[in-house]
Write an enzyme that holds these catalytic residues in place. Structure first.
Site, PDB file in Angstrom:
ATOM      1  N   GLU A  52      13.533 -15.435  23.044  1.00 24.76           N
ATOM      2  CA  GLU A  52      12.397 -15.154  23.939  1.00 24.76           C
ATOM      3  C   GLU A  52      12.949 -14.660  25.277  1.00 24.76           C
ATOM      4  OE1 GLU A  52      10.091 -18.681  24.645  1.00 24.76           O
ATOM      5  OE2 GLU A  52       8.960 -17.771  26.294  1.00 24.76           O
ATOM      6  N   TYR A 108       8.383  -7.272  38.423  1.00 20.60           N
ATOM      7  CA  TYR A 108       8.957  -6.781  37.169  1.00 20.60           C
ATOM      8  C   TYR A 108       9.943  -5.611  37.333  1.00 20.60           C
ATOM      9  CZ  TYR A 108       5.131  -9.603  35.313  1.00 20.60           C
ATOM     10  OH  TYR A 108       4.285 -10.638  35.028  1.00 20.60           O
ATOM     11  N   ASP A 130       3.216 -19.170  15.205  1.00 24.24           N
ATOM     12  CA  ASP A 130       3.184 -19.427  13.760  1.00 24.24           C
ATOM     13  C   ASP A 130       3.780 -18.252  12.982  1.00 24.24           C
ATOM     14  OD1 ASP A 130       2.036 -21.889  14.185  1.00 24.24           O
ATOM     15  OD2 ASP A 130       0.028 -21.324  13.499  1.00 24.24           O
ATOM     16  N   ALA A 174       1.819 -12.172  28.381  1.00 24.62           N
ATOM     17  CA  ALA A 174       0.858 -13.257  28.611  1.00 24.62           C
ATOM     18  C   ALA A 174       0.586 -14.081  27.349  1.00 24.62           C
ATOM     19  CB  ALA A 174      -0.441 -12.682  29.160  1.00 24.62           C
ATOM     20  N   ASN A 218       0.551  -5.289  28.397  1.00 26.29           N
ATOM     21  CA  ASN A 218       0.759  -4.800  29.772  1.00 26.29           C
ATOM     22  C   ASN A 218       2.187  -4.347  30.049  1.00 26.29           C
ATOM     23  OD1 ASN A 218      -1.987  -5.388  30.583  1.00 26.29           O
ATOM     24  ND2 ASN A 218      -1.413  -7.543  30.505  1.00 26.29           N
ATOM     25  N   ARG A 262       3.606  -1.536  37.249  1.00 23.01           N
ATOM     26  CA  ARG A 262       2.891  -2.791  37.369  1.00 23.01           C
ATOM     27  C   ARG A 262       3.699  -3.797  38.187  1.00 23.01           C
ATOM     28  NH1 ARG A 262       3.348  -7.165  32.589  1.00 23.01           N
ATOM     29  NH2 ARG A 262       1.796  -8.632  33.336  1.00 23.01           N
ATOM     30  N   ARG A 308       2.097 -20.343  33.706  1.00 21.14           N
ATOM     31  CA  ARG A 308       3.191 -19.598  33.052  1.00 21.14           C
ATOM     32  C   ARG A 308       4.340 -20.517  32.637  1.00 21.14           C
ATOM     33  NH1 ARG A 308       1.748 -14.158  34.071  1.00 21.14           N
ATOM     34  NH2 ARG A 308       0.617 -14.017  36.031  1.00 21.14           N
TER      35      ARG A 308
HETATM   36  C1  DQA Z   1       6.355 -11.826  31.439  1.00 22.48           C
HETATM   37  C2  DQA Z   1       5.827 -13.097  32.104  1.00 22.48           C
HETATM   38  C3  DQA Z   1       4.416 -13.406  31.644  1.00 22.48           C
HETATM   39  O1  DQA Z   1       3.944 -14.584  32.283  1.00 22.48           O
HETATM   40  C4  DQA Z   1       3.495 -12.250  32.012  1.00 22.48           C
HETATM   41  O2  DQA Z   1       2.194 -12.500  31.526  1.00 22.48           O
HETATM   42  C5  DQA Z   1       4.005 -10.940  31.534  1.00 22.48           C
HETATM   43  C6  DQA Z   1       5.430 -10.648  31.653  1.00 22.48           C
HETATM   44  C7  DQA Z   1       7.755 -11.424  31.980  1.00 22.48           C
HETATM   45  O3  DQA Z   1       8.403 -10.616  31.341  1.00 22.48           O
HETATM   46  O4  DQA Z   1       8.153 -11.889  33.054  1.00 22.48           O
HETATM   47  O5  DQA Z   1       3.249 -10.067  31.128  1.00 22.48           O
HETATM   48  O6  DQA Z   1       6.494 -12.070  30.043  1.00 22.48           O
END
Ligand code: DQA
Length: 149
Positions: A99, A24, A88, A78, A12, A19, A112
């Site tokens: 991350e 975001y 893994d 997600a 996504n 979106r 989340r």
């Molecule tokens: C995300 C946060 C996730 O929970 C969500 O599913 C996303 C975007 C973020 O960049 O804030 O798709 O990774």
């Protein structure tokens, strides 16, 4: 040769800008790719910037990074909250992982708050929007250029 950082985006995130902009932001994925490329150049890094909506494809890219890249910056979207397979794969590739999330996942729905990736990452950045990607690249820049010094 410059250190090569693989920048991976999960499902996504191709819709970035369109979106849920309140969550975001308005920048598109192409804008983000461009600003990451500009930062990388300043930091003396090479990057490959990718996005996929297919979990197996992401896993194949992680495997292929083993021995070829110096680090991985990943926004697993997600899959952060669901995928033991991605965790893994990241462990198997034996590379430093950062991350990144655009939103502050801890301020959002409880589902989340769990990440399968965080405990194997060297660091986690969330809630800083696209700045989080540039900050992660900056960290990699320091890490690899300090190592080289
Ligand atoms: C995300 C946060 C996730 O929970 C969500 O599913 C996303 C975007 C973020 O960049 O804030 O798709 O990774």
């Amino acid at each position: 040769m410059k250190p090569l950082i693989l920048v991976l985006n999960g499902p996504n995130l191709n819709l970035l800008g369109a979106r849920e902009p309140t969550q975001y932001g308005h920048e598109t994925l192409a804008d983000l790719a461009q600003s990451c490329a500009a930062s990388a150049q300043q930091l003396g890094l090479d990057i490959e910037f990718r996005q996929t909506n297919h979990e197996g494809e992401l896993i194949d890219w992680i495997h292929a990074a083993r021995g070829r890249c110096s680090g991985i910056l990943i926004n697993p979207g997600a899959w952060t909250h669901t995928s033991v397979a991605i965790r893994d794969a990241l462990v198997a590739c034996e590379l430093p992982v950062i991350e990144v999330h655009l939103s502050n996942v801890h301020k959002r729905e409880p589902f989340r708050h769990l990440s399968f990736v965080s405990s194997i990452a060297i660091g986690v950045i969330c809630g800083l929007g696209t700045q989080g990607y540039r900050s992660a690249l900056s960290y990699f820049g320091q890490l690899f250029h300090e190592d080289a010094a």
